[in-house]
Write a protein that holds these residues in place. Structure first.
Motif, PDB file in Angstrom:
ATOM      1  N   VAL A   1       0.844  -1.192   0.000  1.00 12.79           N
ATOM      2  CA  VAL A   1       0.000   0.000   0.000  1.00 12.79           C
ATOM      3  C   VAL A   1       0.883   1.246   0.000  1.00 12.79           C
ATOM      4  O   VAL A   1       2.058   1.196   0.359  1.00 12.79           O
ATOM      5  CB  VAL A   1      -0.959   0.021   1.219  1.00 12.79           C
ATOM      6  N   LEU A   2       0.296   2.345  -0.400  1.00  9.95           N
ATOM      7  CA  LEU A   2       0.985   3.631  -0.356  1.00  9.95           C
ATOM      8  C   LEU A   2      -0.043   4.731  -0.435  1.00  9.95           C
ATOM      9  O   LEU A   2      -1.193   4.493  -0.803  1.00  9.95           O
ATOM     10  CB  LEU A   2       2.018   3.756  -1.485  1.00  9.95           C
ATOM     11  N   CYS A   3       0.370   5.942  -0.073  1.00 12.00           N
ATOM     12  CA  CYS A   3      -0.509   7.090  -0.246  1.00 12.00           C
ATOM     13  C   CYS A   3       0.249   8.187  -0.973  1.00 12.00           C
ATOM     14  O   CYS A   3       1.479   8.220  -0.977  1.00 12.00           O
ATOM     15  CB  CYS A   3      -1.088   7.581   1.082  1.00 12.00           C
ATOM     16  N   SER A   4      -0.504   9.049  -1.598  1.00 14.49           N
ATOM     17  CA  SER A   4       0.062  10.071  -2.467  1.00 14.49           C
ATOM     18  C   SER A   4      -0.866  11.277  -2.474  1.00 14.49           C
ATOM     19  O   SER A   4      -2.090  11.119  -2.414  1.00 14.49           O
ATOM     20  CB  SER A   4       0.171   9.486  -3.880  1.00 14.49           C
ATOM     21  N   GLN A   5      -0.284  12.451  -2.566  1.00 16.79           N
ATOM     22  CA  GLN A   5      -1.121  13.643  -2.667  1.00 16.79           C
ATOM     23  C   GLN A   5      -1.869  13.636  -4.001  1.00 16.79           C
ATOM     24  O   GLN A   5      -1.364  13.130  -5.009  1.00 16.79           O
ATOM     25  CB  GLN A   5      -0.280  14.910  -2.551  1.00 16.79           C
ATOM     26  N   GLU A   6      -3.058  14.201  -4.002  1.00 15.40           N
ATOM     27  CA  GLU A   6      -3.882  14.237  -5.206  1.00 15.40           C
ATOM     28  C   GLU A   6      -3.150  14.866  -6.387  1.00 15.40           C
ATOM     29  O   GLU A   6      -3.334  14.455  -7.529  1.00 15.40           O
ATOM     30  CB  GLU A   6      -5.180  15.008  -4.951  1.00 15.40           C
ATOM     31  N   ALA A   7      -2.310  15.845  -6.119  1.00 18.69           N
ATOM     32  CA  ALA A   7      -1.625  16.572  -7.186  1.00 18.69           C
ATOM     33  C   ALA A   7      -0.473  15.791  -7.812  1.00 18.69           C
ATOM     34  O   ALA A   7       0.055  16.195  -8.852  1.00 18.69           O
ATOM     35  CB  ALA A   7      -1.082  17.899  -6.644  1.00 18.69           C
ATOM     36  N   MET A   8      -0.100  14.674  -7.235  1.00 21.96           N
ATOM     37  CA  MET A   8       1.070  13.916  -7.717  1.00 21.96           C
ATOM     38  C   MET A   8       0.687  13.002  -8.880  1.00 21.96           C
ATOM     39  O   MET A   8       0.847  11.786  -8.828  1.00 21.96           O
ATOM     40  CB  MET A   8       1.690  13.136  -6.561  1.00 21.96           C
ATOM     41  N   THR A   9       0.219  13.598  -9.964  1.00 28.36           N
ATOM     42  CA  THR A   9      -0.321  12.826 -11.081  1.00 28.36           C
ATOM     43  C   THR A   9       0.742  11.983 -11.785  1.00 28.36           C
ATOM     44  O   THR A   9       0.439  10.893 -12.266  1.00 28.36           O
ATOM     45  CB  THR A   9      -1.034  13.749 -12.082  1.00 28.36           C
ATOM     46  N   THR A  10       1.970  12.462 -11.845  1.00 27.41           N
ATOM     47  CA  THR A  10       3.037  11.670 -12.457  1.00 27.41           C
ATOM     48  C   THR A  10       3.255  10.395 -11.652  1.00 27.41           C
ATOM     49  O   THR A  10       3.391   9.304 -12.217  1.00 27.41           O
ATOM     50  CB  THR A  10       4.345  12.483 -12.546  1.00 27.41           C
TER      51      THR A  10
ATOM     52  N   HIS B   1       1.022   8.931  -9.785  1.00 29.53           N
ATOM     53  CA  HIS B   1      -0.159   8.083  -9.960  1.00 29.53           C
ATOM     54  C   HIS B   1      -0.043   7.252 -11.233  1.00 29.53           C
ATOM     55  O   HIS B   1      -0.407   6.063 -11.243  1.00 29.53           O
ATOM     56  CB  HIS B   1      -1.435   8.919 -10.002  1.00 29.53           C
ATOM     57  N   ARG B   2       0.474   7.859 -12.302  1.00 29.46           N
ATOM     58  CA  ARG B   2       0.663   7.111 -13.552  1.00 29.46           C
ATOM     59  C   ARG B   2       1.691   5.997 -13.350  1.00 29.46           C
ATOM     60  O   ARG B   2       1.507   4.878 -13.830  1.00 29.46           O
ATOM     61  CB  ARG B   2       1.074   8.050 -14.684  1.00 29.46           C
ATOM     62  N   LEU B   3       2.769   6.307 -12.647  1.00 28.43           N
ATOM     63  CA  LEU B   3       3.792   5.302 -12.350  1.00 28.43           C
ATOM     64  C   LEU B   3       3.184   4.134 -11.583  1.00 28.43           C
ATOM     65  O   LEU B   3       3.373   2.971 -11.931  1.00 28.43           O
ATOM     66  CB  LEU B   3       4.940   5.929 -11.538  1.00 28.43           C
ATOM     67  N   TYR B   4       2.438   4.428 -10.528  1.00 31.56           N
ATOM     68  CA  TYR B   4       1.824   3.371  -9.724  1.00 31.56           C
ATOM     69  C   TYR B   4       0.882   2.523 -10.571  1.00 31.56           C
ATOM     70  O   TYR B   4       0.850   1.300 -10.447  1.00 31.56           O
ATOM     71  CB  TYR B   4       1.100   3.953  -8.510  1.00 31.56           C
ATOM     72  N   GLY B   5       0.119   3.159 -11.437  1.00 29.21           N
ATOM     73  CA  GLY B   5      -0.788   2.424 -12.313  1.00 29.21           C
ATOM     74  C   GLY B   5      -0.038   1.484 -13.242  1.00 29.21           C
ATOM     75  O   GLY B   5      -0.463   0.337 -13.455  1.00 29.21           O
ATOM     76  N   ARG B   6       1.072   1.946 -13.809  1.00 31.37           N
ATOM     77  CA  ARG B   6       1.873   1.092 -14.689  1.00 31.37           C
ATOM     78  C   ARG B   6       2.409  -0.126 -13.946  1.00 31.37           C
ATOM     79  O   ARG B   6       2.608  -1.183 -14.531  1.00 31.37           O
ATOM     80  CB  ARG B   6       3.037   1.877 -15.293  1.00 31.37           C
ATOM     81  N   LEU B   7       2.640   0.016 -12.650  1.00 29.57           N
ATOM     82  CA  LEU B   7       3.166  -1.097 -11.850  1.00 29.57           C
ATOM     83  C   LEU B   7       2.064  -2.008 -11.317  1.00 29.57           C
ATOM     84  O   LEU B   7       2.359  -2.993 -10.649  1.00 29.57           O
ATOM     85  CB  LEU B   7       3.997  -0.547 -10.686  1.00 29.57           C
ATOM     86  N   GLY B   8       0.807  -1.683 -11.605  1.00 30.24           N
ATOM     87  CA  GLY B   8      -0.305  -2.535 -11.198  1.00 30.24           C
ATOM     88  C   GLY B   8      -1.027  -2.089  -9.939  1.00 30.24           C
ATOM     89  O   GLY B   8      -1.958  -2.756  -9.491  1.00 30.24           O
TER      90      GLY B   8
END
Length: 176
Positions: free
Chosen positions: A134-143, A145-152
């Motif tokens: 698990v991890l958390c990220s600020q809403e503004a950290m869209t780059t 978020h894309r990285l996390y999505g690519r990793l599944g």
């Protein structure tokens, strides 16, 4: 873990201060600290020795670029905390948590952040009983978020939380 131009490895004590400053600078440059240098989170970002005492801290280093008396060039770092660690804010039983992923702005775009995140997932996968990261990220950290999505990683809104009024952290999870 290594790539053609950098290596991921556990942090050395001599690198604690440098990673703390790199992490703080990255958060400041990304306008992720509401209070700037006076933000209450800034000391946590600097305290790498404290993180390393209760969690795994990994760094990305460019051995070639730092061939001098100061050691290898530090490109970024990340903290991996397992359930029960004081560094774990979200991780419950059977979970590991990625925290404070930071890449020097000069090294961004080289795959450093992705390599650090993958190294965390690999370490979590190797830990007996760990079934999720698990991890958390600020809403503004869209780059990020894309990285996390690519990793599944997938969004886990039920774990979103507010460290300060008006500051919502988005949660993500990866089933192992």
């Amino acid at each position: 873990m290594t790539s053609s131009d950098f290596q991921i490895r556990p942090i050395l004590p001599a690198e604690h201060d440098a990673l703390g400053e790199l992490t703080l600078r990255t958060y400041l440059d990304g306008e992720l600290l509401i209070g700037g240098l006076d933000d209450p989170y800034a000391p946590n970002l600097r305290d790498v020795a404290g993180r390393a005492a209760s969690a795994t801290v990994l760094v990305a280093v460019d051995e070639r670029a730092g061939a001098n008396e100061e050691g290898p060039a530090l490109l970024g770092g990340v903290t991996l905390a397992f359930h029960g660690s004081p560094m774990a804010q979200l991780a419950g039983p059977g979970e590991a948590e990625v925290r404070m992923l930071a890449v020097d702005p000069a090294a961004q775009g080289r795959g450093v952040g992705s390599a650090l995140a993958v190294a965390c997932v690999e370490r979590a996968r190797a830990e007996p009983g760990v079934k999720r990261v698990v991890l958390c990220s600020q809403e503004a950290m869209t780059t990020a978020h894309r990285l996390y999505g690519r990793l599944g990683f997938e969004r886990e809104p039920g774990l979103d939380w507010y460290p300060l009024p008006g500051v919502r952290l988005w949660a993500f999870r990866l089933e192992l």
